[in-house]
Design a protein around this motif. Structure first.
Motif, mmCIF file in Angstrom:
data_model
loop_
_atom_site.group_PDB
_atom_site.id
_atom_site.type_symbol
_atom_site.label_atom_id
_atom_site.label_comp_id
_atom_site.label_asym_id
_atom_site.label_seq_id
_atom_site.Cartn_x
_atom_site.Cartn_y
_atom_site.Cartn_z
ATOM 1 N N GLY A 354 0.816 -1.190 -0.009
ATOM 2 C CA GLY A 354 -0.150 0.309 -0.144
ATOM 3 C C GLY A 354 1.112 1.131 -0.019
ATOM 4 N N TYR A 355 2.155 1.046 0.352
ATOM 5 C CA TYR A 355 3.066 2.392 0.068
ATOM 6 C C TYR A 355 4.591 1.983 -0.149
ATOM 7 C CZ TYR A 355 4.084 0.618 4.691
ATOM 8 O OH TYR A 355 4.385 -0.041 5.835
ATOM 9 N N THR A 356 5.272 2.721 -0.357
ATOM 10 C CA THR A 356 6.708 2.674 -0.480
ATOM 11 C C THR A 356 7.441 3.506 0.426
ATOM 12 O OG1 THR A 356 6.945 1.572 -2.889
ATOM 13 C CG2 THR A 356 9.059 2.849 -1.949
ATOM 14 N N THR A 357 8.460 3.363 1.228
ATOM 15 C CA THR A 357 8.988 4.277 1.961
ATOM 16 C C THR A 357 10.243 4.580 1.304
ATOM 17 O OG1 THR A 357 8.238 3.246 3.862
ATOM 18 C CG2 THR A 357 10.103 4.634 4.287
ATOM 19 N N LEU A 358 10.632 6.027 1.324
ATOM 20 C CA LEU A 358 11.870 6.667 0.689
ATOM 21 C C LEU A 358 12.206 7.628 1.529
ATOM 22 C CD1 LEU A 358 14.013 6.590 -1.730
ATOM 23 C CD2 LEU A 358 12.696 8.479 -2.572
ATOM 24 N N GLY A 359 13.366 7.371 2.424
ATOM 25 C CA GLY A 359 14.058 8.075 3.534
ATOM 26 C C GLY A 359 12.806 8.119 4.674
ATOM 27 N N ASN A 360 12.464 9.327 5.150
ATOM 28 C CA ASN A 360 11.347 9.404 6.107
ATOM 29 C C ASN A 360 10.050 9.624 5.503
ATOM 30 O OD1 ASN A 360 11.699 11.886 4.970
ATOM 31 N ND2 ASN A 360 11.998 12.781 7.126
ATOM 32 N N ARG A 361 9.831 9.402 4.373
ATOM 33 C CA ARG A 361 8.793 9.849 3.586
ATOM 34 C C ARG A 361 8.095 8.514 2.842
ATOM 35 N NH1 ARG A 361 8.001 13.689 -1.986
ATOM 36 N NH2 ARG A 361 5.582 13.393 -2.221
ATOM 37 N N ARG A 362 6.678 8.375 2.898
ATOM 38 C CA ARG A 362 5.890 7.374 2.297
ATOM 39 C C ARG A 362 5.271 7.804 0.925
ATOM 40 N NH1 ARG A 362 2.390 4.066 6.851
ATOM 41 N NH2 ARG A 362 4.184 2.914 7.624
ATOM 42 N N SER A 383 -3.340 -1.062 -11.692
ATOM 43 C CA SER A 383 -2.852 0.137 -11.757
ATOM 44 C C SER A 383 -2.138 0.116 -10.498
ATOM 45 C CB SER A 383 -3.833 1.074 -12.130
ATOM 46 O OG SER A 383 -3.226 2.430 -12.410
ATOM 47 N N CYS A 384 -1.132 -0.734 -10.256
ATOM 48 C CA CYS A 384 -0.544 -0.601 -8.765
ATOM 49 C C CYS A 384 0.771 0.457 -8.556
ATOM 50 C CB CYS A 384 0.145 -2.005 -8.337
ATOM 51 S SG CYS A 384 1.074 -2.165 -7.149
ATOM 52 N N ASP A 385 0.510 1.442 -7.957
ATOM 53 C CA ASP A 385 1.499 2.451 -7.734
ATOM 54 C C ASP A 385 2.848 1.987 -7.377
ATOM 55 O OD1 ASP A 385 -0.311 4.455 -8.882
ATOM 56 O OD2 ASP A 385 -0.872 4.980 -6.921
ATOM 57 N N VAL A 386 2.781 1.015 -6.373
ATOM 58 C CA VAL A 386 4.205 0.493 -5.749
ATOM 59 C C VAL A 386 4.722 -0.029 -6.774
ATOM 60 C CG1 VAL A 386 4.831 -0.909 -3.860
ATOM 61 C CG2 VAL A 386 2.978 0.719 -3.310
ATOM 62 N N TYR A 387 4.274 -0.795 -7.520
ATOM 63 C CA TYR A 387 5.163 -1.368 -8.646
ATOM 64 C C TYR A 387 6.057 -0.468 -9.545
ATOM 65 C CZ TYR A 387 6.238 -4.867 -12.193
ATOM 66 O OH TYR A 387 6.992 -5.654 -13.128
ATOM 67 N N GLU A 390 8.817 0.971 -7.069
ATOM 68 C CA GLU A 390 10.009 0.117 -7.079
ATOM 69 C C GLU A 390 10.648 -0.020 -8.552
ATOM 70 O OE1 GLU A 390 11.225 -1.300 -4.366
ATOM 71 O OE2 GLU A 390 9.524 -0.460 -3.070
ATOM 72 N N LEU A 391 10.164 -0.086 -9.516
ATOM 73 C CA LEU A 391 10.726 0.011 -10.888
ATOM 74 C C LEU A 391 11.532 1.137 -11.229
ATOM 75 C CD1 LEU A 391 11.093 -1.361 -13.457
ATOM 76 C CD2 LEU A 391 8.799 -0.739 -14.259
ATOM 77 N N ALA A 392 10.972 2.421 -10.827
ATOM 78 C CA ALA A 392 11.532 3.716 -11.084
ATOM 79 C C ALA A 392 12.826 3.709 -10.393
ATOM 80 C CB ALA A 392 10.956 4.832 -10.590
ATOM 81 N N GLN A 393 12.956 3.255 -9.148
ATOM 82 C CA GLN A 393 14.385 3.258 -8.645
ATOM 83 C C GLN A 393 15.326 2.631 -8.995
ATOM 84 O OE1 GLN A 393 13.955 3.589 -4.214
ATOM 85 N NE2 GLN A 393 11.806 2.852 -4.580
ATOM 86 N N ARG A 394 15.136 1.403 -9.822
ATOM 87 C CA ARG A 394 15.871 0.633 -10.474
ATOM 88 C C ARG A 394 16.284 0.959 -11.941
ATOM 89 N NH1 ARG A 394 13.020 -1.895 -6.766
ATOM 90 N NH2 ARG A 394 13.968 -3.695 -5.616
ATOM 91 N N VAL A 395 15.361 1.657 -12.797
ATOM 92 C CA VAL A 395 15.439 1.915 -14.089
ATOM 93 C C VAL A 395 15.957 3.357 -14.334
ATOM 94 C CG1 VAL A 395 13.419 2.815 -14.452
ATOM 95 C CG2 VAL A 395 14.470 1.885 -16.442
ATOM 96 N N GLY A 396 15.536 4.329 -13.372
ATOM 97 C CA GLY A 396 16.153 5.694 -13.542
ATOM 98 C C GLY A 396 15.326 6.393 -14.505
ATOM 99 N N ILE A 397 15.314 7.725 -14.165
ATOM 100 C CA ILE A 397 14.408 8.699 -15.191
ATOM 101 C C ILE A 397 14.948 8.818 -16.429
ATOM 102 C CG2 ILE A 397 15.872 10.619 -14.251
ATOM 103 C CD1 ILE A 397 11.909 10.423 -14.999
ATOM 104 N N ASP A 398 16.304 8.749 -16.455
ATOM 105 C CA ASP A 398 16.762 8.953 -17.953
ATOM 106 C C ASP A 398 16.211 7.917 -18.901
ATOM 107 O OD1 ASP A 398 18.406 11.369 -17.301
ATOM 108 O OD2 ASP A 398 20.078 10.435 -16.994
ATOM 109 N N ARG A 399 16.147 6.641 -18.591
ATOM 110 C CA ARG A 399 15.593 5.678 -19.350
ATOM 111 C C ARG A 399 14.282 5.774 -19.544
ATOM 112 N NH1 ARG A 399 18.704 0.539 -16.552
ATOM 113 N NH2 ARG A 399 20.583 0.539 -17.479
#
Length: 648
Positions: A354-362, A383-387, A390-399
Motif C-alpha cells: 500500500g506504500y513505498t518508503t523513501l527516507g522518512n517519506r511514504r 494500476s498498482c503504484d508501488v510496482y 520500485e521499478l523507477a528506483q531501478r531503471v532511473g529517470i533518464d531511461r
C-alpha cells in the motif's frame, strides 16, 4: 543730319542679317516643336496614353474567394456565404465624408456615435482607401443604395463573400477563424500582398485558417473602371476574376467530431481519435467550444468577456495546447523502460503493501490496503503504484524519459494548429537546466506514475497509444489533400522497442479492460471483433497532507470543481488488428475509470461502427442509459459529399 547713301546701305544690310537670324531661330523653334510633337504622337504615344489613363482610369482589386475546407468525406466545414456591403472612399467623396454619411443614414439607420466613429476612422486612413460602412445588408437595403448612388459620391455597394462555418463549434478549435487584417498582422508580413489592404479583407487568425493562410487566400482579381474628374466611377472597362484559394481536405470526420463534442457534453474535456495505421486524426475535439462565426461577423464585448471569464476555458484548445499530468496512463512508458533495459521481465514481482518508503517519506498506492505480489501485467491491470515506485528506483529517470520520447511524449508534433504544446518528459539534464537543481529519487517515483514534472497533451497520449498498438512511429496527420492532391505521408518506421516489451504492455492494457479485476472493466466492449485495450489514469491537482490521509482522503465530489483530480483514459481497438486509438482527458473529472473511460469507449465505438454505437457492444446494465443519451443528442447527419476543385 542727313545719312549718306553708304550709311543707308550698311544699315539695310544689318537689318536684313538680323531678320534672317530671327527667321532662322523661329524656323528652328518650329521645327524642334514639330519634331517633339511627332515624337510624342508617334514614338511615345503609348507612354503618354498610359499617363493620361492614370488620371481617368482606376485599377480596383477584386478579393479572391477563400478556399474551402472539407472533412475527409468532402463535407464543407469552412465555406463562403454571400455578403452585401457598402464602402466609401474619401477621395471620391470630395474629401468631406460627413455629409455623405448623413445622406446614407436615411437608407441605413446609423447612430450619431457611429457617424463620429467613421469620420474619425476616415481621418486616420489614406484618402484613397475604401472603408466598409456596413455589411450583411438585406437585399432591400443594398438595392436602395445602388439606386441612390448618383447622390452618394464615393459610396460603392458591393457583393462580396464572407467566411462561414456551418458546423459552428464542432471544429472551432481546429479550424480557428478569420478576421479583418490589423496593423499588427501587416507588421508581421515582410512584403504584404496588396489584397490584404482591401477594406475588411479577412485573414486567417488561428488554427488551420491561420497556419494555411497563403494556401487558402487565393490570388486577387482586378477591374479597370473609368472615373470622371470628381473621382466618381462612370463605367467598367474590363474585369479579370481572381483565383480562388485552394480547397483543403482534412483527415477529420464531421459526424465523429460532432458525436465526440456531444458525448463530452458540458465537461471541460478533450478527445483525440487517431488512425493506428496512417496517423490520420479522425477526431480532435475540445470542450466546451465556441461559435467561430461570431468572430468573423464581429463578436460583442459582453460575449467575448463571457468566453474569457468562463472557468472551463472554451477558447483554449485543450487537445494540443492543454498539458496535464498523465497519471497512470504513463505507466506503460515506465514499464517498457524497465523491460527494455532488462531490469525486469514479464514475470518480475514486487510486493505492494500500500506504500513505498523513501527516507522518512511514504509514497502511497491508490489502494490503501495494497495489491500484494504484483507482476508486470498485473501492475497495469490493477494500476498498482508501488510496482512503478520500485521499478523507477531501478531503471532511473533518464531511461524513462528516452522511452517517453520514443512513444511521442515530450515532443512537439508538427500540425497546422495553434500553439501545439511540447509537453515535458523530464530527465536529469532537464531539471538542472530548468531549475538549476539535481534530480532526486523522489522525483523519479512521482514521474513513474505520471505525476511530478511529467506533462502531456491529449494529442501526445493518442500518439503514444497508437505507437504501442502498431509498434511503429506513427505521426499525427491532419491534412488529407490540397486541391485534390493527396498529401504524402511518409511510412512510419518500426519503433526501436522490442516486440516482446510491446506485447507485455498490450496484454496489460487488455487486462485493464477485460479481466475480472481490471480498473476499467465496466467500460469494456463486449463484441469480440472490437475488443478494446486501454488504461485509466487519475492525476492529482492538489497535495494530500499526512493529516488528511490519516483521517481519510476527501473524495472528489466533496471538493470544489477546480480542486478535483483530472480523469484520463487511453485505448485502442480492435486488440488483434488495431484500427483506432483514443485519448480523453476530463479536467477535474475525478476518476479515470468512472468518468473518462465510458465516454472514450463510446467515441471509439462510433469510429469503429461508422455511426451511433450499437447497444449490444456495451454491458447490458448500461444499454438503457446509452439509448436515452443518444435519443437526447442532436446528431449530425452528413449531406452527400460535395466535389471540390482539383488542380491535379
Amino acid at each position: 543730319m542727313k545719312k549718306s547713301q553708304r550709311e543707308i546701305i550698311d544699315s539695310t544690310r544689318q537689318i536684313t542679317r538680323r531678320g534672317l537670324m530671327l527667321a532662322g531661330i523661329q524656323i528652328a523653334t518650329v521645327t524642334t516643336l514639330a519634331l517633339k510633337m511627332r515624337s510624342m504622337q508617334l514614338d511615345h504615344a503609348e507612354e503618354y496614353r498610359t499617363l493620361a489613363d492614370g488620371n481617368s482610369i482606376k485599377i480596383r482589386l477584386l478579393p479572391p474567394s477563400r478556399g474551402l475546407i472539407l472533412d475527409r468525406n468532402g463535407i464543407i466545414i469552412a465555406g463562403n456565404e454571400q455578403n452585401y456591403r457598402v464602402t466609401l472612399t474619401r477621395e471620391e467623396a470630395g474629401g468631406d465624408v460627413e455629409p455623405v454619411l448623413r445622406r446614407l443614414s436615411y437608407l441605413i439607420p446609423t447612430t450619431e456615435d457611429r457617424i463620429a466613429e467613421l469620420v474619425d476612422e476616415f481621418s486616420r486612413r489614406s484618402a484613397i482607401t475604401p472603408i466598409v460602412l456596413a455589411d450583411r445588408l438585406s437585399w432591400e437595403q443594398f438595392s436602395a443604395i445602388a439606386v441612390n448612388a448618383p447622390s452618394l459620391p464615393g459610396v460603392t455597394p458591393e457583393s462580396a463573400l464572407s467566411r462561414a462555418y456551418p458546423r459552428a463549434g464542432d471544429f472551432a478549435h481546429v479550424m480557428g477563424y478569420v478576421g479583418p487584417v490589423s496593423d499588427y498582422d501587416l507588421s508581421r508580413i515582410e512584403d504584404p500582398d496588396p489584397v490584404l489592404r482591401l477594406p475588411d479583407f479577412q485573414l486567417g487568425k488561428i488554427g488551420v485558417e491561420g497556419r494555411l493562410e497563403t494556401v487558402l487566400r487565393g490570388k486577387a482579381g482586378a477591374r479597370r473602371v473609368e472615373v470622371n474628374s470628381a473621382g466618381r466611377e462612370m463605367r467598367q472597362l474590363s474585369r479579370q476574376q481572381g483565383e480562388q484559394g485552394a480547397t483543403v481536405q482534412l483527415t477529420l470526420d464531421a459526424a465523429l467530431q460532432n458525436y465526440a463534442a456531444q458525448r463530452m457534453g458540458s465537461e471541460s474535456a478533450a478527445a483525440v481519435v487517431m488512425d493506428c495505421q496512417t496517423g490520420d486524426l479522425v477526431s480532435i475535439c475540445s470542450s466546451p467550444s465556441f461559435d467561430p462565426n461570431k468572430f468573423v461577423r464581429g463578436i460583442s464585448s459582453p460575449e467575448y468577456r463571457a468566453l474569457m471569464d468562463h472557468d472551463h476555458r472554451p477558447l483554449a484548445d485543450k487537445t494540443v495546447q492543454g498539458v496535464y499530468p498523465p497519471g497512470s496512463t504513463f505507466k506503460m512508458v515506465t514499464l517498457m523502460a524497465g523491460l527494455e533495459s532488462g531490469v525486469i521481465d514479464a514475470g518480475t514481482n514486487f510486493y505492494c503493501p500500500g506504500y513505498t518508503t523513501l527516507g522518512n517519506r511514504r509514497f502511497h498506492c491508490w489502494s490503501r490496503g495494497g495489491h500484494g505480489s504484483v507482476n508486470a501485467i498485473k501492475s497495469l491491470e490493477e494500476s498498482c503504484d508501488v510496482y512503478f515506485y520500485e521499478l523507477a528506483q531501478r531503471v532511473g529517470i533518464d531511461r524513462i524519459a528516452i522511452m517517453a520520447r520514443k512513444l511521442g511524449l515530450g515532443v512537439r508534433h508538427d500540425l497546422p494548429m495553434s500553439a501545439v504544446a511540447e509537453g515535458i518528459a523530464p530527465d536529469r539534464a532537464w531539471k538542472q537546466a530548468r531549475y538549476g537543481e539535481s534530480w532526486q529519487v523522489g522525483d523519479s517515483l512521482n514521474a513513474s506514475i505520471g505525476q511530478g514534472y511529467v506533462l502531456a497533451s491529449p494529442l501526445q497520449l493518442a500518439v503514444m497509444t497508437a505507437r504501442i498498438a502498431s509498434g511503429r512511429a506513427i505521426a499525427p496527420q491532419l491534412i488529407r489533400s490540397i486541391d485534390g492532391v493527396r498529401q504524402p505521408v511518409p511510412e512510419a518506421a518500426v519503433l526501436d522497442i522490442s516486440e516482446s516489451s510491446l506485447r507485455v504492455a498490450r496484454l496489460g492494457m487488455d487486462a485493464v479492460m477485460n479481466s475480472a479485476r481490471g480498473t476499467a472493466r465496466r467500460a469494456r466492449i463486449l463484441r469480440e471483433d472490437w475488443r478494446m485495450a486501454g488504461k485509466t489514469g487519475t492525476s492529482q491537482v492538489r497535495n494530500i497532507t499526512v493529516a488528511e490521509r490519516a483521517r481519510g482522503v476527501i473524495s472528489n465530489d466533496q471538493l470544489p470543481w477546480a480542486r478535483r483530480d483530472h480523469a484520463l483514459f487511453v485505448a485502442y481497438a480492435p486488440y488483434d488488428a488495431p484500427k483506432y486509438a483514443v485519448s480523453l482527458v476530463v479536467e477535474h473529472g475525478g476518476g479515470g475509470s468512472a468518468v473518462a473511460a465510458p465516454v472514450a469507449r463510446d467515441i471509439l465505438l462510433f469510429a469503429l461502427n461508422g455511426g451511433v454505437p450499437p447497444l449490444d457492444a456495451v454491458p447490458s446494465d448500461q444499454r438503457d442509459a446509452m439509448e436515452e443519451r443518444h435519443q437526447a443528442m442532436q446528431l449530425y447527419t452528413p449531406e452527400a459529399p460535395r466535389p471540390g476543385r482539383s488542380r491535379a
